[in-house]
Design an enzyme around this catalytic site. Structure first.
Site, PDB file in Angstrom:
ATOM      1  N   GLU A 169       0.833  -1.205   0.000  1.00  0.00           N
ATOM      2  CA  GLU A 169       0.000   0.000   0.000  1.00  0.00           C
ATOM      3  C   GLU A 169       0.869   1.258   0.000  1.00  0.00           C
ATOM      4  O   GLU A 169       0.791   2.095   0.899  1.00  0.00           O
ATOM      5  CB  GLU A 169      -0.986  -0.055   1.165  1.00  0.00           C
ATOM      6  CG  GLU A 169      -1.971  -1.213   0.981  1.00  0.00           C
ATOM      7  CD  GLU A 169      -3.071  -1.287   2.025  1.00  0.00           C
ATOM      8  OE1 GLU A 169      -3.141  -0.395   2.876  1.00  0.00           O
ATOM      9  OE2 GLU A 169      -3.854  -2.247   1.973  1.00  0.00           O
ATOM     10  N   ASN A 191       3.880   4.597   8.913  1.00  0.00           N
ATOM     11  CA  ASN A 191       4.173   3.683  10.023  1.00  0.00           C
ATOM     12  C   ASN A 191       5.465   2.886   9.818  1.00  0.00           C
ATOM     13  O   ASN A 191       5.826   2.067  10.630  1.00  0.00           O
ATOM     14  CB  ASN A 191       2.989   2.737  10.276  1.00  0.00           C
ATOM     15  CG  ASN A 191       2.519   2.066   9.010  1.00  0.00           C
ATOM     16  OD1 ASN A 191       2.955   2.423   7.923  1.00  0.00           O
ATOM     17  ND2 ASN A 191       1.648   1.097   9.150  1.00  0.00           N
ATOM     18  N   HIS A 411     -18.497  -9.526   4.585  1.00  0.00           N
ATOM     19  CA  HIS A 411     -17.180  -8.958   4.901  1.00  0.00           C
ATOM     20  C   HIS A 411     -16.537  -9.745   6.026  1.00  0.00           C
ATOM     21  O   HIS A 411     -17.166  -9.965   7.063  1.00  0.00           O
ATOM     22  CB  HIS A 411     -17.305  -7.478   5.310  1.00  0.00           C
ATOM     23  CG  HIS A 411     -15.979  -6.839   5.558  1.00  0.00           C
ATOM     24  ND1 HIS A 411     -15.656  -6.215   6.728  1.00  0.00           N
ATOM     25  CD2 HIS A 411     -14.877  -6.756   4.772  1.00  0.00           C
ATOM     26  CE1 HIS A 411     -14.407  -5.756   6.656  1.00  0.00           C
ATOM     27  NE2 HIS A 411     -13.910  -6.073   5.483  1.00  0.00           N
ATOM     28  N   GLU A 413     -13.174  -9.296   8.028  1.00  0.00           N
ATOM     29  CA  GLU A 413     -11.874  -8.726   8.402  1.00  0.00           C
ATOM     30  C   GLU A 413     -11.222  -9.740   9.342  1.00  0.00           C
ATOM     31  O   GLU A 413     -11.738  -9.991  10.429  1.00  0.00           O
ATOM     32  CB  GLU A 413     -12.044  -7.356   9.069  1.00  0.00           C
ATOM     33  CG  GLU A 413     -10.755  -6.773   9.617  1.00  0.00           C
ATOM     34  CD  GLU A 413      -9.633  -6.716   8.590  1.00  0.00           C
ATOM     35  OE1 GLU A 413      -9.747  -5.955   7.622  1.00  0.00           O
ATOM     36  OE2 GLU A 413      -8.622  -7.454   8.753  1.00  0.00           O
ATOM     37  N   GLU A 506      -9.019   3.951  -0.722  1.00  0.00           N
ATOM     38  CA  GLU A 506      -9.120   4.285   0.709  1.00  0.00           C
ATOM     39  C   GLU A 506      -8.108   5.365   1.100  1.00  0.00           C
ATOM     40  O   GLU A 506      -8.387   6.205   1.958  1.00  0.00           O
ATOM     41  CB  GLU A 506      -8.967   3.038   1.579  1.00  0.00           C
ATOM     42  CG  GLU A 506      -7.632   2.331   1.443  1.00  0.00           C
ATOM     43  CD  GLU A 506      -7.560   1.036   2.271  1.00  0.00           C
ATOM     44  OE1 GLU A 506      -8.502   0.732   3.014  1.00  0.00           O
ATOM     45  OE2 GLU A 506      -6.553   0.327   2.154  1.00  0.00           O
TER      46      GLU A 506
HETATM   47  C1  NOJ Z   1      -8.657  -2.293   4.836  1.00  0.00           C
HETATM   48  C2  NOJ Z   1      -9.419  -2.476   3.572  1.00  0.00           C
HETATM   49  O1  NOJ Z   1      -8.653  -2.144   2.450  1.00  0.00           O
HETATM   50  C3  NOJ Z   1     -10.677  -1.644   3.669  1.00  0.00           C
HETATM   51  O2  NOJ Z   1     -11.383  -1.688   2.459  1.00  0.00           O
HETATM   52  C4  NOJ Z   1     -11.506  -2.151   4.825  1.00  0.00           C
HETATM   53  O3  NOJ Z   1     -12.626  -1.321   4.950  1.00  0.00           O
HETATM   54  C5  NOJ Z   1     -10.714  -2.116   6.108  1.00  0.00           C
HETATM   55  N1  NOJ Z   1      -9.465  -2.762   5.955  1.00  0.00           N
HETATM   56  C6  NOJ Z   1     -11.446  -2.776   7.259  1.00  0.00           C
HETATM   57  O4  NOJ Z   1     -11.547  -4.152   7.045  1.00  0.00           O
HETATM   58 CA    CA Z   2      -6.205  -1.919   2.394  1.00  0.00          CA
END
Ligand code: NOJ
Ligand code: CA
Length: 701
Positions: A169, A191, A411, A413, A506
């Site tokens: 990223e 970071n 989703h 995570e 993002e």
């Molecule tokens: C990083 C992801 O790229 C993003 O799209 C997501 O909303 C967040 N993590 C939370 O999972």
């Molecule tokens: Ca990401």
């Protein structure tokens, strides 16, 4: 005696002589040879110009003697392959896979160990891999380092991001190879204050341009059961060397014969458009492994997402973090924070919007318990992927969506805990089947747990593929964020419909992406497979979404439309808030119209870091769509629409930057014009600074 010496020297000459293979069109020539000490080497030319100077091949191993020299050629063989295959989804409906192969079988003196190198020579470059046949001299072995070199012929211009074991990223840098060392520190993200492994380490896909106009791309294909390859540059001699991602112990790979490495790829052309049009990476991957692919469908979606990313609302349900113990908490008893986005009312509103405007799915993040503590404490059990927050009625919302012809997108995570995800995966996928979800956006934010493993070490790479294969058993499509950057595996597992694995939209809410970003990604990150870039942000002033966020999207509004064409993906999000689309309903029409699956793609103009213009034909109609993205200097295109059918008439709708548009000072100024066009029409169009344009060209019946 004389005769024997003569015979021996003829033999020696034979084995020392290069084995060669050329591309079907004769432009690419690959030569393999052994040095005097038996070190395997290769080099490569394009139209007679050197592309890769003599580069060594081999491995150092953890315990055993290195596999670097003292080799002899046991045999070599050549073959040709030509086929056309049909991807389940893609930039075109048919892909030609045509190469000439050279297989060199090597044996090491004294150790008698066998190592083969297989080269495939395409019109647009070369792929090669190491293969280790079954042998008692080499069974289990541990790689200390892969020593594959890519010797450049000069101080090329490169579009690069720092080498890393955990993230891609980054914003790209454009510099000479000799300038990487100096720029490295500046290019680290907030970071990370130090380079990860070397002041000249970079990631693939690496894009370069030589002084005499050759475009060169280094990457890999079919990364399976192996660590990701970074590249380390010897910046005196301009030689890149492979640098694999270590595991928690520092080892770089556990192999067991028979086995093979991923393909190392070198693409080359004197026309940058050919790099974008190349399907070399996909072609080097195995054919589709799924018997039934009828359930795999491209997806255009919206989501309860941008408002969390911008900081307007939250994934978490409560702020009572210090007073709750996550694994025991009864969420119906804690105090809601009032900013939880994934609530019944909001999700219903998004479903209504999706149904009204023809979107397939609605992503909802923050629907499941655990977000209060997901990151800070690095516990590996915060998510179970099956328990909704009390204000998210999973059954009712899915029923509501299905009644309107829309699906919800799951989703997951994982918070980087591959172990926890594997523990819960079966139940998580079964829950999806139960409620009618057919796609999941997964994510791997944070350090990988178990601690010490990396996002790109062998075991973690095996995890990502495990998740994809298990998903396929449940007819689930996967879009994994923060996973390893793709290497064409979507050919074999087309339910891998997306990845992030690069700096996506993002970051436009975290300070912004450089305006030239999307003129580079198709040359680099997208070479391995589609990206869930999440374009379509119309409200470029983030403070208009969240007053506390001063970030500005570094793009014009028209360029946001173009990304749906230039950033190929079978999974495309319209990432902005519904109310922003309602404000710009005329421009939104393009996002509603643009397909996500194509029968043909024509690269009209391309220069890395400058501009990309592409035309694509809808897979299911005779309509075409054109997109251009430009860097901070803008770009003027003179297009001839000769890709259109000569016997048909069309109406073009042109979504362009207004004359005074500029990503920085006037990003939302656009014009929409309509005109009749045919295969002879010429269009002169200008993209503003940091801008672009999009055209829909619909057949007039
Ligand atoms: C990083 C992801 O790229 C993003 O799209 C997501 O909303 C967040 N993590 C939370 O999972
Ligand atoms: Ca990401």
């Amino acid at each position: 005696m004389r005769k024997i010496i003569l015979l021996m020297s003829i033999l020696a000459m034979h084995w020392a002589a290069a084995q060669q293979q050329t591309s079907p069109d004769g432009n690419v020539v690959l030569s393999f040879s052994l040095k005097a000490d038996g070190t395997p080497t290769y080099k490569m030319t394009y139209k007679g110009k050197p592309v890769i100077n003599e580069s060594t091949l081999g491995f150092t191993l953890k315990k055993e003697e290195p596999l670097t020299n003292h080799f002899k050629v046991v045999s070599d063989s050549k073959s040709t392959f030509k086929e056309t295959w049909k991807p389940v989804w893609g930039e075109e409906k048919e892909i030609l896979n045509h190469y000439n192969e050279l297989l060199v079988q090597l044996k090491q003196d004294k150790t008698n160990r066998l190592m083969n190198i297989r080269f495939r020579v395409y019109n647009e470059g070369v792929g090669f891999r190491y293969e280790f046949p079954t042998q008692k001299e080499l069974t289990y072995f541990v790689i200390a380092e892969e020593n594959t070199q890519f010797a450049m012929t000069g101080d090329h211009t490169a579009w690069w991001i720092p080498g890393d074991y955990d993230t891609q990223e980054y914003d790209y840098n454009e510099s000479k190879l000799s300038e990487i060392r100096g720029l490295m520190k500046q290019s680290m993200t907030d970071n990370v204050s130090q380079y990860v492994f070397s002041p000249t380490g970079v990631q693939t896909a690496l894009m370069m341009k030589t002084k005499d106009g050759l475009y060169i791309n280094l990457h890999e294909a079919a990364l399976v059961d192996y660590a990701l390859m970074n590249l380390n540059l010897d910046d005196k001699n301009f030689i890149f060397q492979s640098w694999l991602t270590p595991d928690a112990k520092g080892d770089k790979g556990y192999l067991y014969t028979p086995t093979k490495t991923p393909w190392r790829t070198v693409m080359v052309s004197d026309d940058a458009r050919n790099i974008l049009a190349s399907r070399l990476i996909l072609n080097l991957n195995d054919p589709c492994a799924l018997a039934d692919t009828s359930w795999i469908k491209p997806v255009k979606y919206i989501g309860v997402w941008w408002e969390m990313i911008t900081g307007k609302s939250s994934w978490a349900y409560t702020d009572d973090l210090p007073t709750i113990k996550l694994d025991e908490v009864d969420y119906t008893k804690v105090k809601p924070n009032g900013t939880h986005a994934a609530n019944n009312d909001k999700v219903r509103h998004y479903i209504d919007f999706a149904a009204k405007h023809g979107f397939d799915q609605v992503l909802v993040e923050g629907w499941n318990v655990g977000w209060e503590d997901w990151f800070g404490h690095r516990k590996d059990y915060v998510f179970d992927f099956v328990t909704p927050y009390p204000d998210f009625d999973i059954k009712a919302l899915n029923d509501y969506a299905h009644a309107k012809g829309v699906k919800l997108m799951m989703h997951h995570e994982t918070s980087g805990s591959t172990r926890n995800y594997e523990r819960h995966m079966k139940a998580a996928y079964e829950l999806m089947n139960k409620y009618g979800y057919n796609s999941v956006k997964s994510g791997y934010v944070g350090d990988i747990l178990p601690i010490g493993e990396h996002h790109y070490s062998q075991a973690t790479i095996n995890h990502y593929l495990y998740a994809i294969k298990e998903a396929a058993k449940h007819k689930i499509m996967v879009n994994a964020h923060e996973a390893v950057r793709p290497t064409g595996l979507c050919r074999t597992y087309p339910n891998l419909i997306g990845n992030e694995s690069a700096r996506g939209t993002e970051y436009e809410a975290f300070g912004g992406n450089k305006p030239f970003h999307t003129t580079i990604l198709p040359f680099t990150r997208l070479q391995g497979g589609p990206m869930d870039y999440t374009p379509g942000i119309f409200e470029t002033e983030v403070k208009n979404v969240n007053p506390n966020n001063t970030s500005q999207v570094r793009s014009t509004l028209a360029k946001q439309l173009a990304l749906y064409v230039t950033m190929y993906s079978p999974l495309q999000m319209a990432a902005d808030l519904p109310e922003n689309y309602e404000r710009f309903a005329d421009a939104f029409q393009f996002i509603k119209d643009v397909p996500v699956d194509w029968q043909e793609s024509v690269y009209l103009e391309a220069e890395p870091g400058r501009y990309i213009t592409v035309a694509r034909k809808d897979k299911h109609s005779d309509n075409w769509y054109v997109g251009n993205t430009s860097n901070e200097n803008g770009h003027t295109s003179e297009l001839l629409l000769n890709f259109l059918d000569k016997n048909k008439k069309y109406e073009a709708t042109i979504y362009a930057d207004a004359k005074n548009a500029d990503w920085q000072t006037n990003p939302k100024a656009y014009t929409i014009t309509k005109q009749k066009v045919n295969a002879k029409t010429k269009l002169k169009l200008t993209a503003a600074k940091g801008g672009g344009y999009a055209i829909s060209i619909k057949e007039i019946k």
